[in-house]
Each structure stands twice: as structure tokens, then as C-alpha cells.
Design an enzyme around this catalytic site. Sequence first.
Site, mmCIF file in Angstrom:
data_model
loop_
_atom_site.group_PDB
_atom_site.id
_atom_site.type_symbol
_atom_site.label_atom_id
_atom_site.label_comp_id
_atom_site.label_asym_id
_atom_site.label_seq_id
_atom_site.Cartn_x
_atom_site.Cartn_y
_atom_site.Cartn_z
ATOM 1 N N GLY A 258 -8.973 16.941 -27.512
ATOM 2 C CA GLY A 258 -9.372 15.585 -27.152
ATOM 3 C C GLY A 258 -9.456 15.384 -25.647
ATOM 4 C CB ALA A 259 -8.208 14.085 -23.194
ATOM 5 C CD GLU A 261 -1.082 17.200 -20.610
ATOM 6 O OE1 GLU A 261 -2.044 17.053 -21.387
ATOM 7 O OE2 GLU A 261 -0.068 17.848 -20.894
ATOM 8 C CD GLU A 295 -4.623 13.534 -22.571
ATOM 9 O OE1 GLU A 295 -3.871 14.285 -21.930
ATOM 10 O OE2 GLU A 295 -4.813 13.660 -23.801
HETATM 11 N N1 0A1 Z 1 -2.021 18.547 -23.657
HETATM 12 C C1 0A1 Z 1 -3.199 17.932 -24.207
HETATM 13 C C2 0A1 Z 1 -3.814 18.635 -25.335
HETATM 14 C C3 0A1 Z 1 -4.475 19.937 -25.095
HETATM 15 C C4 0A1 Z 1 -3.877 21.084 -25.491
HETATM 16 C C5 0A1 Z 1 -4.507 22.294 -25.395
HETATM 17 C C6 0A1 Z 1 -5.777 22.291 -24.890
HETATM 18 O O1 0A1 Z 1 -6.460 23.450 -24.828
HETATM 19 C C7 0A1 Z 1 -5.979 24.514 -25.548
HETATM 20 C C8 0A1 Z 1 -6.398 21.155 -24.465
HETATM 21 C C9 0A1 Z 1 -5.721 19.955 -24.562
HETATM 22 C C10 0A1 Z 1 -2.792 16.602 -24.778
HETATM 23 O O2 0A1 Z 1 -1.748 16.497 -25.406
HETATM 24 O O3 0A1 Z 1 -3.544 15.672 -24.657
HETATM 25 ZN ZN ZN Z 2 -0.409 15.290 -25.035
#
Ligand code: 0A1
Ligand code: ZN
Length: 854
Positions: A258-259, A261, A295
Site C-alpha cells: 500500500g505505502a 513510511e 504512514e
Molecule cells: N511498512 C509498510 C508496509 C510495507 C512493507 C513492505 C514493503 O515492501 C516489501 C512495502 C511496504 C507499512 O506498514 O505501511
Molecule cells: Zn505499517
Amino acid sequence: MKDAAPTTAPETFYLKDYKPFGFEVEAVELTFKLAPNSTRVLSKIRFAPKENAADPRFFLHGEALKLISAKIDGAPVTPELIAGGLICDTPDTPFTWEAEVEIDPAANTALEGLYMSSGMYCTQCEAEGFRKITYYPDRPDVMSTFSVRIEGNEKVLLSNGNPTGSGDGWAEWHDPWPKPAYLFALVAGDLVNHPDSFTTRSGKDVELNIWVRPGDEGKCAFGMEALKKSMKWDEDVYGREYDLDIFNIVAVDDFNMGAMENKGLNIFNSSCVLASPETSTDANFERIEAIIAHEYFHNWTGNRITCRDWFQLCLKEGLTVFRDAQFTADMRSEPVKRIEDVIALRARQFPEDNGPLAHPPRPEQFQEINNFYTATVYEKGAEVIGMLKRLVGDENYAAALDLYFDRHDGQACTIEDWLKVFEDATGRDLSQFKLWYSQAGTPRVQVSEDYADGRYTLTFEQSTPPTPGQHDKAPRVIPIAVGLLSPNGGEVRATEVLELTEAKQSFTFDGIAAKPVPSILREFSAPVILERETTNAERAFLLAHDTDPFNRWEAGNALATETRVSMVTEGAAPDGAYLDALEKLVRDDTLDPAFRALVLSPPSQSEIAQSLHDRGVTPDPQKIYDAAETFAQTLAQQLETSLPRLYAATTVDGPYQPDAHGAGLRALNGRILSLLTRLDGGEQAARQYQAADNMTQQYAALASLMKAENGESQSQAFFDQWQSDRLVMDKWFALQVACAAPDAAAGVASDLTGHALFDMKNPNRFRAVMGALAGNHAGFHHVSGAGYQLLAKNLIALDSLNPQTTARMCAAFQTWKRYDSARQALIRVELERILATEGLSRDTHEMVSRILQG
Ligand code: 0A1
Ligand code: ZN
């Protein structure tokens, strides 16, 4: 870009093996010389060996990198390139490491590391993507400041932190906050911005931008408002202020999730930030607001305080999901948000927790961490925090959070650190509560009751079924919010929280004049499955009278499930008393329209399949589908005389606004339209389609018509109108499959994969078609096996391009053991076919093996 084929079993990583890195990283300087197929990345990193390091080896991660040169303190060195990175001899005192590598962003279809999307450069580094950019200790407990210079011809060159200089063809950025490499980001492209600003509560002006491709500027205003609301809310509710001079958001079309951070430079899947009334539904608006908040909230819960290792992922994700849910509840409606979250939890997390992919919120082993961005880590992780807050109370929760931020700012932490903060703030022993982080599986809680001489007793028994690798489970702490209602509907005991800590435990209520009706697990106070012998009459009573809106909806949901189960198993007719109750509810104008829309929304067919399976009945997807159709048709007939009036009464006048009240009315109006379409053949829906000036109503009308197999001309008109809008076309692709009859779904999906606008490399488009197929329960599980075959074929084709998205979509098969042996055999063939694919990615290999073994 292909990940290495697992020749032998892929390596497994264990939480118990954690060792800190042997060096401090004091500062990182990076220079990017951008070119689509041959970007050069120069790194200059100051390392200081730690005294008494547990692992003194100088190992830097690196994948798919061409090493051009390496130096230590200015002198050339020849590191040894080994699997997954390099090792090198280093001095005993602090030293400067310099390396130049070459990478190929244009060939990067895995969308991890530095890649190109619609002509722009962008990055995705969580969890382990930075190692595809340069050699580095790519682990979250290594935190450093980053200075970045970007050289490229693109108009906009962005990285984390604050801008420190720019000129023709270059820009420099400095991020003063030490961060792990997974939060690094770079964007370069001919972008345009939607600018704004925010003044923090201490008076600091922050420049805000949403960067998009030219043409999308008109779709940024809602996201910007959501960002400003999030910034204010985090100050007001958690006392957290923003900490840089600038906050940038960029929308990209090709994104696996989705996005993300990244510090000061959030990168979003364009579907999660771009919004306009003409192209986005109310549900899109709500989701965009929530993801922007999510985010943004990571800036404190994730970035300032990060995770020591990836096993601790739920430390940042559970807490941040919990915070974004609080935000949405505050911005919109608390009960509606809670009901929506529980629906999602049951649809996504319960199947995971009760199938072969079950894992605790803090897993203890993995092969590919990308496979653990799951509903269990995110949504169950948030539920665990909700329980903790309920157990310690709001004030203690606030005090614990303050202590968490004070004590751990700038650190990479563990679940132990998190729980210790609560123990220190409250004096409570949380060792039993900690089981929620280490045990997989959804607890079952059986309830029985007794009433005599004014004393009412509730007895609870808890147990958790075995999950892969975990057999015997100790009892957990389960907060159960309970209220008691008198037989005439009044509340005799307001909500109180019972703390179940033993395998079997009773709670008594004295001075109760007549046998009460209990309302148990109010607000869904714990993520458990409640089992209680009760009657439909009592459920109908709670649907009419419960003072807890969640349990009111829950009673309706239970009735809806019961009637479908008896339709499927006994060929019964839809329950008349339930239909009467629904009719009453839908006409009750004193109730929130959004709530009424939820009560009118049927449980998913997959949920009914699970219910049947739990009762020892093998689900037949076609019969479940038929029962859903019969029920909806009977309800439409029952409401026949009132539907036109209800439709008119819920039609929102005036220009479209994506506010919660209007959205609730439109949701109810959409439910009514779908019933009406069953009776009028689509006359009203066709009128609505024609008149709609917003996507919510246009989409609702089109969905109703297509479901009635009477929407061909509107579907074509929709295509003609929106064919150049990528996000709207995703809706069109998904709707074709979602509305297809069970025996047609696989064929429709298959044809769509040959459509000129189908692009497997774009995760949104792939998910639109294949996700919709997996979501069309009776279609996917059609007895021919065509759904299984089509999905497997496409997963095999995608795996060599994009392992992450492939692996995530394998979860469509996780419920396979619910079904009959013929279907299981068909699925097994497909799973084994995927597993036998030459060069299969580690990601997909792990997922399919777990599904087959579990
Ligand atoms: N940390 C982000 C989610 C996210 C995780 C992995 C990704 O690529 C493998 C991309 C985004 C969140 O929790 O929004
Ligand atoms: Zn997250």
C-alpha cells in the site's frame, strides 16, 4: 530480476540466533548517478569496530550488485564476494569504507531496491531491499545518519530528510535522524507537486508536498487534508510532533504494497493516495485517509523507535495499525470502524491463524521476511495492543506510551522492551499476557451460564487448537467485556471487563432480579472465537436491544450465518424472524445509516464455508452461493413495498462530499439498490448509472447491473469513459471477475489476462484480476478446478518477475483443507506444480511449502 533458485532447502533464520552487528555506523554518504540500465551508487561510510563484538566479522549485505571498486581509508581493497554479500579485512580502529557499484533499475521488475515505474526512479527498501542498492549492513538495528547526492536529468530529485542544496542536474539531502537502511528512499522523475504547509504545536513550519505524475495533480487535495489531520491528531492524542522541515509523499503506479513510511519521504501506491469524487469510491476515500495516517504515524512508531530485528515487526506495525484505527474512529464513527475491522480480521486473519500459515504475531523463524507482512503481524498485532489498553486502562496506556517514547527514542527495540514499559508504568506482571506474542492460533472461548437466587454466573473455558510447530498451548489473559440486559431490554449491568486467565474460570454477578441476557465480548474485546449455546430468539433480542453497537451487529451477523447454514445443510427457507428483524432495522431512521448498511451486508461466502467446516460439514461452494442468492432474493421480496421509498430516503442530495455521514447513507443506498435490482431488473440502477456524478454511485449501479447480468452496455460505457485512468480501470477489471457466475469466473479472468490493458508487471492490475478470482468464492472453487489452474498458471508466470506479489497471492490456497477430497486433490496438483517450477523464488517456495505441509 530473479531471486536465486533454491537448489537445496532455503536458509531459515531464527529469532534465538540474534547477534548485534560488530560495528557502529557513524555516518553514511551516498551519491547516485542515475541511468536506467546502469546507475552508479557511490557509498562512503564511517565504521567503528565495537569492543567485545559477538560477531567481529565485517560482513555487508549485497544482492544483484556489480562491484566496481572498494577502498578502506582511501586504499583499494579486494573484498571476498560471498552468498548474499561480501566480507573484508578491516582495521581495529574506526575507518572509512568506500564502494562504487552498478545496478540496473530498469530491469528491476521485483519492485524492491531501486526500480523504475512509469519512467520515474523510486525505491522500496523494507524489509531487505537496500542490499540491492549498495553493500551495507542491511538490518534494522544498524542506525545512522544519511547524506545523499542525486545526479540525474529528472526535474525532481528527492531523498530523506531536509534538502541541503540543488543545481542543474543534482540535488543533495541530509537526514539528521539516525535510521536503519530500510527507511532509505530516493525518487527522481518529472513530477508535479500539490504543496501545502503545517505549523507544529511548537510553532515549526513544515513544508508538505504530494508529488505525482503530470495529470494527477487534481487528485491530491484529499490526501493532503488527511495528512494535516494526521499531524494534528498525533500531537493532540499522543503528544508527537513532526521532526523535519519537510514531508514529502510520492505516488507511484508500480508498488507491491500500500505505502511505505521512509523517513520524510513516504512512497505510496498511487491507489492509496490519489482520490477524486469522479474516480474514487467512499471506501477508497476512507482507506486513503487511513493509510496516509498509518504512514505518518510510523514517524514515531517505527522510525524514531524502530525494530531490533524483523522478528519484532509487529512492534511497529501492530502499534501503528492500532493508532490508525483510533484515528479513523475519531475522524468517523467508532462503532462502524470497529465492525469494519472485525469483518476484515475474520476475513483475513482468522483463516491465517486457523490454517497452515498460522504464526504468532512475533514469529520465531522465517525464510523470507517479506512473507511475514501478514494480517497476523498487522491486524492481530493491533488487537493485542487493544487488549493491553483495555486491561491497563486509558490513563495507564497513555503513561506507558509516554514512557516508551522517552525511554526508547532513537533505539531499535523488542517486544520485551515494549512490555517492560507497561510493567514499569503500571506495576503489572505481563508475563502471561506475553503469550499473545508467542502463541499462534485463535483461542476458542466456550461460555456457559447459571442463574439461581439472584446470582448470575458466567463460566468461560479457553483452548487454542494446535498450529504448525505449536501443539500444547497455555491459557492466555483474555479481556472479556460483558454487559447484562434485562429481559425487557434495559441494561442491568453496564459493561465491565472480566479478565480470563485460567483454562476454566467463573465470574458471578449478585443482586440480579431476573435471569439476564448476557452481551459477551462487547466491542470485540479480544480476538477469539466465542462458542455459546444460544437461540435465534436471543440473538434477535440482542439485535434489537443491545446497547453495545458492536454486539448488536454481531447478533445480526450470527443470525445471518445460522440461516445460511441451515439453508445449506437442511435445505431450509430463510429464517422469517430474522427477515422481519432486518426489515425493522433497515426502516429505523434513528439508526446510523452506515450501521444499517453493515447489518444488511451478508457474511462472506468464505466465512460461511468456514462456519460449516467448524461444524464438521464439508462446505460446497456452489450450495453456499445458491443460499446467498436465495436469501437476497427473499429479502428483496420481503422489502418489496418499502424499497423505492427507502431508496429515495437514502439518496444524498447536493454535491458529493466524501464525509462519513454521506458515505454511510450511500452505503445503505447501495445495498438497497442491489436488492431493488433483483426486482426491477435494473431499471433504477440504469437510471442511477446515467445520472451519477461520482464513482461511488456509478460503481454501485454498475455492480448491481453486472450482478444481474444486465450491465453489458454500462460496462462498455464505463470502459470507454475510463480507459485511460489506471486506477479506475483496476476497478473495471476486478468487477468483471467479481460479478461473474461461478461457472464463468475462471473463463472471464482468463480472457482478461489477454486484454490489451492487462499488464502482469503492474501489481495493482494483477491483483485486480487474480485477487478478484480468489475472492469469487464459488468461482474460484468451482468443481472443474479451472479457477485453481488459472491462478497457479499466472502465479508461475509472475514469480520470475515479481516474487513478492506472487508469494502473497499464494495465500488464496491457504484454506484448501476445508474442502472435499476432489477439490483438495485439484489444489494439491496446482501447489505441487508451482513448487516444481524451475528457478522458483525463495518467497514463493516458502509459502507453497508451508501451505502444503500445514
Ligand atoms: N511498512 C509498510 C508496509 C510495507 C512493507 C513492505 C514493503 O515492501 C516489501 C512495502 C511496504 C507499512 O506498514 O505501511
Ligand atoms: Zn505499517
